[in-house]
Enzyme design. Sequence first.
Site, PDB file in Angstrom:
ATOM      1  N   GLU A   1     -12.947  68.090 -22.104  1.00  0.00           N
ATOM      2  CA  GLU A   1     -12.720  68.348 -22.717  1.00  0.00           C
ATOM      3  C   GLU A   1     -13.093  69.718 -23.697  1.00  0.00           C
ATOM      4  OE1 GLU A   1     -16.134  65.308 -24.464  1.00  0.00           O
ATOM      5  OE2 GLU A   1     -16.394  65.571 -26.345  1.00  0.00           O
TER       6      GLU A   1
ATOM      7  N   LYS B   1     -24.261  60.830 -23.990  1.00  0.00           N
ATOM      8  CA  LYS B   1     -22.662  60.645 -23.175  1.00  0.00           C
ATOM      9  C   LYS B   1     -22.204  61.933 -23.882  1.00  0.00           C
ATOM     10  CE  LYS B   1     -18.787  61.849 -24.080  1.00  0.00           C
ATOM     11  NZ  LYS B   1     -17.851  62.783 -24.432  1.00  0.00           N
TER      12      LYS B   1
ATOM     13  N   ASP C   1     -21.381  63.451  -6.659  1.00  0.00           N
ATOM     14  CA  ASP C   1     -21.118  62.261  -6.862  1.00  0.00           C
ATOM     15  C   ASP C   1     -21.227  62.006  -8.754  1.00  0.00           C
ATOM     16  OD1 ASP C   1     -20.076  59.451  -7.793  1.00  0.00           O
ATOM     17  OD2 ASP C   1     -20.591  59.146  -5.595  1.00  0.00           O
TER      18      ASP C   1
ATOM     19  N   HIS D   1     -15.425  71.116 -33.256  1.00  0.00           N
ATOM     20  CA  HIS D   1     -14.459  70.493 -31.995  1.00  0.00           C
ATOM     21  C   HIS D   1     -13.346  70.555 -31.808  1.00  0.00           C
ATOM     22  CE1 HIS D   1     -13.362  67.158 -29.230  1.00  0.00           C
ATOM     23  NE2 HIS D   1     -13.255  66.843 -29.987  1.00  0.00           N
TER      24      HIS D   1
HETATM   25  C1  MEV Z   1     -18.792  64.298 -27.811  1.00  0.00           C
HETATM   26  O1  MEV Z   1     -18.174  64.341 -26.107  1.00  0.00           O
HETATM   27  C2  MEV Z   1     -20.973  64.038 -27.456  1.00  0.00           C
HETATM   28  C3  MEV Z   1     -21.082  64.232 -28.442  1.00  0.00           C
HETATM   29  O2  MEV Z   1     -20.689  62.965 -29.631  1.00  0.00           O
HETATM   30  C4  MEV Z   1     -22.615  63.708 -28.172  1.00  0.00           C
HETATM   31  C5  MEV Z   1     -23.306  63.743 -29.580  1.00  0.00           C
HETATM   32  O3  MEV Z   1     -22.945  62.959 -30.376  1.00  0.00           O
HETATM   33  O4  MEV Z   1     -24.306  63.850 -28.950  1.00  0.00           O
HETATM   34  C6  MEV Z   1     -20.890  65.550 -29.711  1.00  0.00           C
END
Ligand code: MEV
Length: 438
Positions: A85, A280, A296, A393
């Site tokens: 990513e 995530k 793992d 991003h």
């Molecule tokens: C993107 O890979 C992860 C985010 O969505 C995490 C979050 O919203 O805290 C930016």
Amino acid sequence: MTQINKGFSKLSKEEKIDWIVSQYFTNPQEAKQTVTQYWNSDENIQKLHDEFIENTISNFYLPLGVAPNFIINGKNYTIPMAVEESSVVAAVAKAAKFWSERGGFKATVLNTEKIGQVHFLFSGNFEKLNSFFQSIKTQFFADTENFTKNMQKRGGGILDIALVDKTNELPNYYQLHATFNTKDSMGANFINTCLEQFAKTLENQAQQNEAFSEEEKKIQIIMSILSNYVPNCVVRAEVFCPVEQLSDDANIDSKEFAEKFVTAIKIAEIEPYRAVTHNKGIMNGIDAVVLATGNDFRAIEAGAHAYASRNGKYSSLSHAKIENGIFTFWIDIPLALGTIGGLTNLHPLVKFSLEMLGKPNAEELMKIVAVTGLAQNFAAVRSLTTTGIQKGHMKMHLMNILNQHHATKQEKQQVLDYFTNTTISHSLVVDYLEKIRS
Ligand code: MEV
């Protein structure tokens, strides 16, 4: 329709590729070229990778990036991260630098207990089973001595074995619930080997137990397997600083940012839809280091999300507070990691990553990984509560868009220059590229 290929695993690597490209591709030559161009020119390295799994046909590359300037308990680390990513490494590196100027990260291993279970059926009452279990308990330790000897030399081994009655939830269902200390190995093989022996001991001893009826003697083993849920193998990572030092941007007020940040974390604590995305973001950092260090990541993911639900509702793994003018941000996360065994001594890039980290033991690696997760989370929540996530991003994603459209070196530079201070979106980039080209 594609034919079933029963002898597939017996074919050579090249025969496997030939079969696949002939079955599934409109241009078999091109497909073969795509898959073989990733073979390593060093035959030994290729053979090593071929033998990690069954039916290897090629290598699947992920970038290995590094995030420097992580100060953890006063020690400076450059952290290896295997991840695809675009913005993950840039974001975490920025957070590491930010906190290195504010005392760095503190990390503490809270406990290191691993768990495994033998699941079985017994058609008798619990008291009878329990007195039998107590009478043979030492036998479980004796019968596994061959496997535990080495682990004990390293200070680990079986901690305890308990009998658990689960008949309220499933008729006749009981467990041997065992706890282990596996020191610097993740311990999956050690635990599973011990568990399979426990199951044999249980079965054999039951058959010889005079106090059991013929029916009771027939204990039925369902399965023996470690648990990836390790709520007593937890590490805490934290950062703190005076509230007024929380912003390094003249346009962002520290106090307002601190309060907004804490509210964002509270939202992730109470709202599962947000908590999943929030966690995530934590796992973006965690998985990347776990993968680079040969561990793992599926086990870590499963255990982390189960831990996030331990109070009956899915919630944030990280927490934040402001107390007496101090902003504190922390994470508690279960991490069953190893720095010996598995891929750690086999994969050349894993060896490289571990050496770059100063050859950590498992506890030190737990700290490094938890800190990376916390830093990643800080970077994401900071962007979300200030500039918005898309700015950073899309800046990192810009190169992917340019590569998708086969931009030349010169075109890339022109686009980068143009979008330095302009909002980036996929369509705006493509439009601008077309404009240059025309
Ligand atoms: C993107 O890979 C992860 C985010 O969505 C995490 C979050 O919203 O805290 C930016």
